[in-house]
Design a protein around this motif. Structure first.
Motif, PDB file in Angstrom:
ATOM      1  N   ALA A 117      13.092   4.772 -68.095  1.00 14.97           N
ATOM      2  CA  ALA A 117      14.166   4.690 -66.764  1.00 14.97           C
ATOM      3  C   ALA A 117      14.317   4.058 -66.426  1.00 14.97           C
ATOM      4  O   ALA A 117      15.249   2.523 -65.932  1.00 14.97           O
ATOM      5  CB  ALA A 117      13.260   5.820 -65.489  1.00 14.97           C
ATOM      6  N   ARG A 118      13.365   2.579 -66.239  1.00 15.77           N
ATOM      7  CA  ARG A 118      14.145   0.857 -66.357  1.00 15.77           C
ATOM      8  C   ARG A 118      15.515   0.420 -66.292  1.00 15.77           C
ATOM      9  O   ARG A 118      16.291  -0.102 -65.973  1.00 15.77           O
ATOM     10  CB  ARG A 118      12.527   0.385 -66.248  1.00 15.77           C
ATOM     11  CG  ARG A 118      11.307   0.341 -65.487  1.00 15.77           C
ATOM     12  CD  ARG A 118      10.827  -1.206 -65.567  1.00 15.77           C
ATOM     13  NE  ARG A 118      10.502  -1.525 -66.707  1.00 15.77           N
ATOM     14  CZ  ARG A 118       9.502  -0.874 -67.156  1.00 15.77           C
ATOM     15  NH1 ARG A 118       8.519  -0.299 -66.682  1.00 15.77           N
ATOM     16  NH2 ARG A 118       8.971  -1.650 -68.619  1.00 15.77           N
ATOM     17  N   VAL A 119      15.791   1.279 -67.526  1.00 16.03           N
ATOM     18  CA  VAL A 119      17.144   0.559 -68.331  1.00 16.03           C
ATOM     19  C   VAL A 119      18.035   0.594 -67.640  1.00 16.03           C
ATOM     20  O   VAL A 119      19.166   0.265 -67.177  1.00 16.03           O
ATOM     21  CB  VAL A 119      16.434   0.740 -69.876  1.00 16.03           C
ATOM     22  CG1 VAL A 119      18.036   0.451 -70.808  1.00 16.03           C
ATOM     23  CG2 VAL A 119      15.824   0.163 -70.108  1.00 16.03           C
ATOM     24  N   ALA A 120      17.235   2.448 -67.396  1.00 16.53           N
ATOM     25  CA  ALA A 120      19.125   2.998 -67.060  1.00 16.53           C
ATOM     26  C   ALA A 120      19.497   3.198 -65.965  1.00 16.53           C
ATOM     27  O   ALA A 120      20.159   2.493 -64.873  1.00 16.53           O
ATOM     28  CB  ALA A 120      18.609   4.669 -67.028  1.00 16.53           C
ATOM     29  N   LEU A 121      18.270   2.808 -64.760  1.00 19.51           N
ATOM     30  CA  LEU A 121      18.449   1.948 -63.002  1.00 19.51           C
ATOM     31  C   LEU A 121      19.024   0.965 -63.736  1.00 19.51           C
ATOM     32  O   LEU A 121      19.874   0.126 -62.368  1.00 19.51           O
ATOM     33  CB  LEU A 121      17.147   2.088 -62.885  1.00 19.51           C
ATOM     34  CG  LEU A 121      16.445   3.243 -62.771  1.00 19.51           C
ATOM     35  CD1 LEU A 121      15.722   3.920 -61.570  1.00 19.51           C
ATOM     36  CD2 LEU A 121      17.932   4.346 -61.146  1.00 19.51           C
ATOM     37  N   HIS A 122      18.336   0.106 -64.362  1.00 15.42           N
ATOM     38  CA  HIS A 122      19.346  -0.976 -64.434  1.00 15.42           C
ATOM     39  C   HIS A 122      20.218  -1.093 -64.892  1.00 15.42           C
ATOM     40  O   HIS A 122      21.487  -2.241 -63.856  1.00 15.42           O
ATOM     41  CB  HIS A 122      17.548  -2.133 -65.051  1.00 15.42           C
ATOM     42  CG  HIS A 122      18.314  -3.516 -65.736  1.00 15.42           C
ATOM     43  ND1 HIS A 122      18.329  -4.526 -64.696  1.00 15.42           N
ATOM     44  CD2 HIS A 122      18.938  -4.393 -66.101  1.00 15.42           C
ATOM     45  CE1 HIS A 122      18.524  -5.566 -64.476  1.00 15.42           C
ATOM     46  NE2 HIS A 122      19.540  -5.778 -65.456  1.00 15.42           N
ATOM     47  N   ALA A 123      20.446  -0.674 -65.167  1.00 12.63           N
ATOM     48  CA  ALA A 123      22.324  -0.664 -66.157  1.00 12.63           C
ATOM     49  C   ALA A 123      22.659  -0.197 -64.911  1.00 12.63           C
ATOM     50  O   ALA A 123      24.193  -0.902 -64.681  1.00 12.63           O
ATOM     51  CB  ALA A 123      22.556   0.569 -67.566  1.00 12.63           C
ATOM     52  N   HIS A 124      22.315   1.002 -64.642  1.00 11.05           N
ATOM     53  CA  HIS A 124      23.392   1.203 -62.788  1.00 11.05           C
ATOM     54  C   HIS A 124      23.413   0.638 -62.012  1.00 11.05           C
ATOM     55  O   HIS A 124      24.714   0.242 -61.473  1.00 11.05           O
ATOM     56  CB  HIS A 124      22.848   1.922 -63.239  1.00 11.05           C
ATOM     57  CG  HIS A 124      23.282   3.358 -61.654  1.00 11.05           C
ATOM     58  ND1 HIS A 124      24.725   3.847 -61.953  1.00 11.05           N
ATOM     59  CD2 HIS A 124      23.109   3.440 -59.998  1.00 11.05           C
ATOM     60  CE1 HIS A 124      25.066   3.905 -60.645  1.00 11.05           C
ATOM     61  NE2 HIS A 124      24.357   4.320 -59.803  1.00 11.05           N
ATOM     62  N   ALA A 125      23.016  -0.387 -61.517  1.00 11.27           N
ATOM     63  CA  ALA A 125      22.832  -1.142 -60.198  1.00 11.27           C
ATOM     64  C   ALA A 125      23.329  -2.520 -60.981  1.00 11.27           C
ATOM     65  O   ALA A 125      24.029  -3.259 -59.320  1.00 11.27           O
ATOM     66  CB  ALA A 125      20.926  -1.657 -59.998  1.00 11.27           C
TER      67      ALA A 125
END
Length: 476
Positions: A424-432
């Motif tokens: 989840a951290r990876v997905a949120l970091h990529a989106h941000a």
């Protein structure tokens, strides 16, 4: 008073003037005046089904010695002409009539009687040798022959029209799916990105949904085969000789492809019409399936540059009177409207099925009309959808690939490897930070580049039953 252009017909209420050119009689003429309600006319499929029953009834009555062979021959010959379409203009009555369909039953009796009388050397009207009640309607009542006619017409409509058209649409969708087995796309749930699947799996799902609807429709036909013939007015069979219903069904079975038989309990199939309601429900289920599919197609074809843009629709006609070059999902919209109409008809049939009072349901014309119109409407929908959309449907493989590779939900494949929270951290970091998943994962140090490329493999994600190394990964 009759003149050269008219004649007098009589019924139990007295004489009625009928135009000389018409083959109907007094009861039909009265009904034209009494039921001038709406533009909907009794479907010709029901008229012809009644003609088949009248023909079979005459043969059965002659065999049981309650009708002489001469009149039987004239009636059969008249029925054959009706079934050939030669008298279609002589059945003018509105659907909105007696809930039993009495006016239409008598319309058919009168036309056949007058034509049979002519064939016997007599005249139409008062001097005819064949009487509509005494001879054409012998051993019958509207209450058993009209619902039987609806059964015949509905079963033929489904088997001869709807199922073939539906089968051709299923074949077309299956063929398209076979062309797109290697096109991996991003899935969507809640209209948001989800895990990958192939276009073949998506389109194959549509075909499978329609195949299930096809199976349910075929299964429903058996319920229609039980007929109330021989039950006459209330189901007891008063006025019909023993074995009449069985003989009529025997004649109806010949060359029909249907196992017509007398219902084990005629009271049940005259007081209610659950088999017709069941068929309409299954037609409604097909309508729901088609509605879902065309909505999927117009979503996936939206754009083409500002929407999903995954499917390319055939350009059948200009889409706009003001915007040049616009192609709209017109087939989808037409079918969507038609399926909503069918669902409305299904609701009406369900309500009509509740209209049984004691020994009789009094919504028979509505049941028959809506069933036949819904069947014809979906038949045309399946054909039009196949010819004007599915057969010319294409995919934009490059655009599909770009959307797939940009999707954050490919991170799902990382969860078993690095854990749900880290993924989840990876997905949120990529989106941000507007990064690719790969760059985001590497910047967070949660996985190596080599392992990421092994795990995040959209083609393998679409086929989890296969080994990952049997599929070409799309990252790296």
């Amino acid at each position: 008073m009759a003149d050269d252009s008219s004649r007098l017909e009589t019924d139990s209420l007295g004489p009625v003037t009928v135009a000389a050119r018409h083959y109907w009689g007094a009861q039909t003429q009265r009904a034209i005046r009494s039921f001038a309600i709406g533009p909907e006319r009794m479907p010709m499929e029901i008229i012809h089904a009644l003609g088949r029953i009248k023909r079979a009834a005459a043969l059965s009555n002659a065999r049981l010695s309650v009708l002489d062979e001469q009149r039987c021959g004239w009636i059969v010959a008249a029925c054959d002409e009706v079934l050939a379409g030669g008298f279609d203009d002589h059945f003018p009555l509105s659907v909105w009539q007696s809930g039993s369909g009495t006016q239409t039953n008598m319309n058919v009796n009168e036309v056949i009687a007058n034509r049979a009388s002519e064939l016997g050397g007599g005249q139409r009207g008062q001097k005819r040798p064949v009487h509509p009640n005494d001879h054409v309607n012998r051993s019958q009542s509207t209450n058993d022959v009209f619902p039987a006619a609806v059964h015949l017409a509905a079963a033929d409509g489904v088997q001869q029209q709807l199922l073939p058209s539906l089968g051709e649409l299923i074949t077309a969708l299956t063929g398209k799916a076979a062309q797109w087995t290697d096109v991996v796309k991003i899935g969507r749930t809640h209209l948001q990105d989800a895990v990958p699947l192939t276009v073949a799996q998506e389109v194959g799902g549509w075909a499978a949904q329609l195949h299930d609807a096809e199976r349910r429709l075929r299964d429903s036909l058996a319920g229609l085969h039980a007929l109330p013939l021989g039950g006459t007015a209330v189901g007891t069979g008063l006025g019909a000789p023993t074995g009449f219903g069985e003989l009529v069904c025997e004649h109806l079975r010949q060359g029909s492809g249907h196992n017509w038989h007398v219902a084990p309990n005629r009271f049940a199939v005259m007081g209610c019409h659950d088999a017709l309601v069941d068929l309409m429900d299954r037609i409604g289920q097909l309508a729901m399936g088609l509605h879902k599919i065309v909505n999927d197609i117009r979503l996936l074809a939206s754009g083409p540059r500002s929407g999903f843009g995954e499917l390319r629709l055939p350009a059948n006609e200009p889409g706009s009177s003001i915007m040049p070059g616009k192609v709209n999902p017109t087939q989808c919209e037409a079918v969507a409207m038609a399926t909503v109409q069918v669902l409305g008809q299904s609701s009406a049939v369900t309500m009509a099925g509740c209209g049984g009072h004691l020994q009789m349901n009094v919504y028979k014309p509505l049941l028959g009309f809506n069933l036949l119109r819904a069947t014809a409407l979906l038949r045309d929908c399946c054909r039009s959808l196949r010819v004007h959309l599915v057969e010319g449907l294409e995919v934009d493989g490059e655009h599909i690939g770009n959307l797939r590779d940009r999707s954050l939900m490919l991170v799902t494949a990382l969860a078993p490897e690095i854990g749900y929270d880290a993924a989840a951290r990876v997905a949120l970091h990529a989106h941000a930070h507007q990064l690719s998943l790969r760059d985001a994962a590497l910047s967070l140090g949660v996985i190596t580049a080599e392992r990421f490329d092994q795990v995040v493999n959209p083609r393998a994600m679409a086929h989890p039953d296969l080994q990952n190394n049997d599929s070409e990964h799309l990252y790296g």
